[in-house]
Design an enzyme around this catalytic site. Structure first.
Site, PDB file in Angstrom:
ATOM      1  N   GLY A 144       0.826  -1.192   0.000  1.00 38.55           N
ATOM      2  CA  GLY A 144       0.000   0.000   0.000  1.00 38.55           C
ATOM      3  C   GLY A 144       0.862   1.244   0.000  1.00 38.55           C
ATOM      4  O   GLY A 144       2.072   1.168   0.197  1.00 38.55           O
ATOM      5  N   PRO A 145       0.230   2.396  -0.214  1.00 36.69           N
ATOM      6  CA  PRO A 145       0.987   3.648  -0.273  1.00 36.69           C
ATOM      7  C   PRO A 145       1.629   3.976   1.075  1.00 36.69           C
ATOM      8  O   PRO A 145       1.225   3.408   2.091  1.00 36.69           O
ATOM      9  CB  PRO A 145      -0.077   4.698  -0.625  1.00 36.69           C
ATOM     10  CG  PRO A 145      -1.352   3.987  -0.808  1.00 36.69           C
ATOM     11  CD  PRO A 145      -1.203   2.582  -0.379  1.00 36.69           C
ATOM     12  N   PRO A 146       2.612   4.867   1.083  1.00 32.99           N
ATOM     13  CA  PRO A 146       3.288   5.219   2.332  1.00 32.99           C
ATOM     14  C   PRO A 146       2.312   5.842   3.336  1.00 32.99           C
ATOM     15  O   PRO A 146       1.370   6.515   2.951  1.00 32.99           O
ATOM     16  CB  PRO A 146       4.325   6.272   1.913  1.00 32.99           C
ATOM     17  CG  PRO A 146       4.434   6.162   0.446  1.00 32.99           C
ATOM     18  CD  PRO A 146       3.150   5.605  -0.055  1.00 32.99           C
ATOM     19  N   GLY A 147       2.553   5.570   4.603  1.00 31.41           N
ATOM     20  CA  GLY A 147       1.799   6.224   5.663  1.00 31.41           C
ATOM     21  C   GLY A 147       0.407   5.682   5.890  1.00 31.41           C
ATOM     22  O   GLY A 147      -0.425   6.326   6.508  1.00 31.41           O
ATOM     23  N   THR A 159       3.410  -0.514   9.032  1.00 31.49           N
ATOM     24  CA  THR A 159       4.271  -0.804  10.183  1.00 31.49           C
ATOM     25  C   THR A 159       3.428  -0.983  11.434  1.00 31.49           C
ATOM     26  O   THR A 159       3.645  -1.894  12.229  1.00 31.49           O
ATOM     27  CB  THR A 159       5.267   0.340  10.395  1.00 31.49           C
ATOM     28  OG1 THR A 159       5.870   0.635   9.137  1.00 31.49           O
ATOM     29  CG2 THR A 159       6.325  -0.027  11.394  1.00 31.49           C
ATOM     30  N   GLU A 175     -10.155  31.290  -9.145  1.00 31.83           N
ATOM     31  CA  GLU A 175     -10.697  30.280  -8.220  1.00 31.83           C
ATOM     32  C   GLU A 175     -12.209  30.148  -8.369  1.00 31.83           C
ATOM     33  O   GLU A 175     -12.740  29.042  -8.343  1.00 31.83           O
ATOM     34  CB  GLU A 175     -10.340  30.634  -6.770  1.00 31.83           C
ATOM     35  CG  GLU A 175      -8.841  30.608  -6.467  1.00 31.83           C
ATOM     36  CD  GLU A 175      -8.179  29.273  -6.802  1.00 31.83           C
ATOM     37  OE1 GLU A 175      -8.869  28.232  -6.745  1.00 31.83           O
ATOM     38  OE2 GLU A 175      -6.979  29.271  -7.128  1.00 31.83           O
ATOM     39  N   HIS A 198     -13.060  27.959 -11.321  1.00 30.67           N
ATOM     40  CA  HIS A 198     -13.086  26.517 -11.020  1.00 30.67           C
ATOM     41  C   HIS A 198     -14.403  26.133 -10.361  1.00 30.67           C
ATOM     42  O   HIS A 198     -15.071  25.188 -10.772  1.00 30.67           O
ATOM     43  CB  HIS A 198     -11.967  26.164 -10.025  1.00 30.67           C
ATOM     44  CG  HIS A 198     -10.599  26.125 -10.604  1.00 30.67           C
ATOM     45  ND1 HIS A 198     -10.253  25.327 -11.663  1.00 30.67           N
ATOM     46  CD2 HIS A 198      -9.452  26.763 -10.244  1.00 30.67           C
ATOM     47  CE1 HIS A 198      -8.967  25.480 -11.935  1.00 30.67           C
ATOM     48  NE2 HIS A 198      -8.450  26.364 -11.083  1.00 30.67           N
TER      49      HIS A 198
HETATM   50  P1  ADP Z   1       3.606   2.815   6.703  1.00 33.32           P
HETATM   51  O1  ADP Z   1       4.418   1.779   7.375  1.00 33.32           O
HETATM   52  O2  ADP Z   1       2.436   2.270   5.944  1.00 33.32           O
HETATM   53  O3  ADP Z   1       4.377   3.794   5.872  1.00 33.32           O
HETATM   54  P2  ADP Z   1       3.140   3.639   9.399  1.00 33.32           P
HETATM   55  O4  ADP Z   1       2.561   2.395   9.953  1.00 33.32           O
HETATM   56  O5  ADP Z   1       4.556   3.910   9.721  1.00 33.32           O
HETATM   57  O6  ADP Z   1       2.922   3.700   7.832  1.00 33.32           O
HETATM   58  O7  ADP Z   1       2.228   4.856   9.853  1.00 33.32           O
HETATM   59  C1  ADP Z   1       2.742   6.112  10.131  1.00 33.32           C
HETATM   60  C2  ADP Z   1       1.861   6.814  11.144  1.00 33.32           C
HETATM   61  O8  ADP Z   1       0.604   7.166  10.579  1.00 33.32           O
HETATM   62  C3  ADP Z   1       1.520   5.955  12.336  1.00 33.32           C
HETATM   63  O9  ADP Z   1       2.470   6.105  13.338  1.00 33.32           O
HETATM   64  C4  ADP Z   1       0.165   6.476  12.765  1.00 33.32           C
HETATM   65  O10 ADP Z   1       0.306   7.555  13.650  1.00 33.32           O
HETATM   66  C5  ADP Z   1      -0.447   6.993  11.502  1.00 33.32           C
HETATM   67  N1  ADP Z   1      -1.411   6.039  10.914  1.00 33.32           N
HETATM   68  C6  ADP Z   1      -1.335   5.507   9.685  1.00 33.32           C
HETATM   69  N2  ADP Z   1      -2.387   4.704   9.426  1.00 33.32           N
HETATM   70  C7  ADP Z   1      -3.153   4.711  10.531  1.00 33.32           C
HETATM   71  C8  ADP Z   1      -4.380   4.067  10.900  1.00 33.32           C
HETATM   72  N3  ADP Z   1      -5.018   3.244  10.061  1.00 33.32           N
HETATM   73  N4  ADP Z   1      -4.878   4.302  12.125  1.00 33.32           N
HETATM   74  C9  ADP Z   1      -4.238   5.132  12.984  1.00 33.32           C
HETATM   75  N5  ADP Z   1      -3.085   5.765  12.694  1.00 33.32           N
HETATM   76  C10 ADP Z   1      -2.533   5.571  11.501  1.00 33.32           C
HETATM   77 ZN    ZN Z   2      -6.443  26.776 -10.803  1.00 34.83          ZN
END
Ligand code: ADP
Ligand code: ZN
Length: 608
Positions: free
Chosen positions: A206-209, A213, A428, A431
């Site tokens: 999946g995408p970052p963040g 983890t 704006e 749009h």
């Molecule tokens: P990845 O490993 O997918 O890049 P992480 O697990 O490191 O992302 O997530 C980074 C931070 O984003 C986490 O520490 C948390 O604070 C927040 N976060 C991301 N997804 C969620 C979620 N589903 N629920 C709660 N917090 C989330």
């Molecule tokens: Zn514009």
């Protein structure tokens, strides 16, 4: 990743401290103490003692005379005088001449002082250091520290900080998939009885963040097992040959600690497709081969579960994803509306909220954001409340921080000339008006012409009522028209064009291209894919899969499509010129306009 290393250094440290303390003690303290044992007397006393025959041993040097009493319990010292008969008189008194007199009388006391005291000091310091070190390792890693200290191997155990599934909001599908792993770790027998073997490896994609983890940690947290974690990039950063041995090391320890979770972040760093290119990286391949060997080496059901995360699954070597290795794939997608709301709520638990906070609206405004960005939005809102000396976080804080996270901070003292401000207002509103007039387009949430640090001079925040999974051709076309609406307004009102539309142009082109090359929305190409997405989760790069002639055709069709929508936008604005002026004037004065105000004015209402 945090590594807990065995406490090798402190031991050397200890020896060093012993030596240093003994050395210093002997250098400074012992002579001082010894000195204090010598009684200094005047020459008269010395002569008197000779007369009384009270001298035991005597030592005469050029500068001083050392002597003891008859019992040799005390050492005396006196200066040298011009005394020619001294030797004879001493001899007569029965004193014995010696070359060296022990300057301290009690050898036992001496021993005690020069060794006993340093050892005592050492023990005290040692105890202190020991306690400090254990305290440092305490808390997070206290549990592992004690047992790891004995082995010399590097340890990858990391505390999971008590993360549970309930901390990960949304992502229900992923959680469901992982719940089975937790169940297995709790009760492996249940599975072996039936003869089922649990997957050795799971790939979180999946995408970052998006919480990959976090999910991995939550599995370990729920099952209450050790969590070994390493990042793929760490393997390749190291010296030649180290990657493979680190993999070996990792699995050796994991097996000892089974049941446990091994988490490999950014597995694409080592798991890229192996190929015969010149630039191929031997080190990476060795590491990957070692990983494959290790995964084959252990039988299923031995309690070691490998979770790996990646945002470029398409680049992984097929050997990694074949059954028996990472055979299960768990998608961890960007959260939908409901997911965003839940994530906001999870993170908002940590902050104090005012009564007016409505997470549903915030979630709607923050469409397309990841979990990490939402966490960031909540924190930014809290920071904003602190800056304003408020105790509670309000809805306005949250809404402003969405814009901060998406578009950067407000440029407080950006200088925009009056003429520029007018152009931006019309742009704006252009749009927004095009969006509102096409029934299929989503209404606007907010329009602002306050410049942002990202460089945007203003923007229109569109809101989808609910996340849509399918978009029709018409909806996509209206989107393109909306993108062109800003430039269209500038053309109609001012008869000039500006650089303000560069981002709009990019977006419109991307969408038009996708419609033609990937969504099969052009009659001539029918359902033939001209492009494939190579990088689904990171920006969606594409690569062309067609002849040069077709490329030419595609370019022509993209231009025609955008042009057509641009014309449509201009048409809409011309037909609504009066509303356009009214709205632009309002925005120019207020600088920010909400969706409701916008609709009021558009319907001819009298918002002042
Ligand atoms: P990845 O490993 O997918 O890049 P992480 O697990 O490191 O992302 O997530 C980074 C931070 O984003 C986490 O520490 C948390 O604070 C927040 N976060 C991301 N997804 C969620 C979620 N589903 N629920 C709660 N917090 C989330
Ligand atoms: Zn514009």
């Amino acid at each position: 990743m945090k590594e807990v290393k065995s406490p090798k250094r402190p031991l050397i440290y200890y020896y060093g401290i012993v030596l240093l303390v003994v050395f210093l003690f002997n250098l400074v303290v012992t002579p001082f103490l010894a000195q204090s044992q010598v009684v200094e007397v005047d020459y008269g006393t010395f002569m008197q003692m000779i007369e009384d025959e009270e001298i035991g041993q005597v030592q005469v040097t050029d500068s001083e005379i050392l002597f003891t009493d008859k019992d040799e319990t005390t050492v005396y010292k006196t200066g040298v005088m011009d005394d020619p008969n001294l030797t004879e008189r001493l001899y007569a008194s029965g004193a014995t001449f010696t070359k060296e007199i022990e300057q301290t009388s009690s050898t036992f006391l001496n021993l005690l002082l020069s060794f006993g005291v340093p050892i005592l000091i050492f023990i005290v310091i040692g105890q202190y250091l020991n306690r400090r070190l254990t305290n440092q390792a305490g808390g997070k890693n206290a549990l592992q520290f004690g047992s790891m200290g004995k082995s010399n191997a590097k340890v990858y155990v990391q505390s999971t900080e008590g993360i549970h599934f309930s901390d990960v909001a949304g992502e229900d599908e992923a959680k469901e998939s992982l719940a089975e792993i937790v169940d297995y770790l709790h009760d492996p027998d249940k599975y072996t009885e039936v003869g089922a073997s649990i997957p050795k490896g799971l790939l979180l994609v999946g995408p970052p963040g998006t919480g990959k983890t976090m999910l991995a940690k939550a599995v370990a947290g729920e099952a209450n097992v050790p969590f070994f974690s390493i990042s793929g990039s760490e393997f390749v950063e190291m010296f030649v040959g180290m990657g493979a041995s680190k993999v070996r090391d990792l699995f050796k320890q994991a097996k000892e600690k089974a049941p446990c979770i091994v988490f490999i972040d950014e597995i694409d760093a080592i798991g890229k497709k192996r190929d015969a290119q010149l630039s191929s990286n031997d080190e990476r391949e060795q590491t990957l081969n070692q990983l494959l060997t290790e995964m084959d080496g252990f039988e299923g059901n031995n309690g070691v579960i490998i979770l790996a995360a990646t945002n470029r699954p398409e680049s992984l070597d097929p050997a990694l994803t074949r059954p028996g290795r990472f055979d299960r794939r768990v998608p961890v997608e960007l959260p939908d509306l409901k997911g965003r709301e839940e994530i906001l709520k999870v993170h908002a638990k940590k902050i104090k909220l005012a009564d007016d906070v409505d997470f549903h609206t915030v979630a709607r405004m923050a469409s397309g954001t990841s979990g990490a960005e939402l966490a960031n939005i909540v924190n930014e809102a809290a920071l904003r409340a602190v800056r304003d000396n408020r105790k509670l976080v309000t809805q306005a804080d949250l809404e402003e921080s969405i814009e901060v996270v998406i578009a950067g901070y407000q440029k407080k003292n950006a200088i925009m000339s009056d003429a520029e401000k007018k152009v931006v207002s019309y742009h704006e509103i252009g749009h927004a008006l095009v969006a509102a007039m096409q029934t299929d387009s989503a209404p606007v949430q907010k329009i602002t012409i306050i410049p942002r640090t990202s460089g945007a001079l203003g923007y229109t925040m569109q809101v989808e009522q609910n996340d849509k999974c399918l978009l029709t051709k018409e909806e996509l076309e209206s989107k393109i028209a909306t993108y062109t609406g800003g430039r269209a307004a500038e053309e109609i009102v001012f008869g000039q064009i500006t650089t303000g539309a560069s981002n709009d142009i990019e977006q419109a082109t991307k969408l038009a291209r996708a419609m033609i090359t990937r969504y099969g929305m052009n009659e001539d190409f029918d359902m033939v894919a001209m492009e494939t997405v190579t990088n689904q989760y990171l920006g969606g790069d594409t690569s062309l899969a067609c002849s040069a002639e077709t490329q030419k055709e595609i370019d022509k069709k993209v231009v025609a499509l955008v042009k057509e929508q641009h014309e449509k936008a201009k048409q809409i604005l011309r037909e609504n010129r009066e509303a356009l002026d009214r709205l632009a004037q309002y925005l120019y004065e207020k600088e920010t306009i909400t969706g409701e105000e916008f609709m009021d004015i558009l319907r001819g209402g009298a918002a002042q």
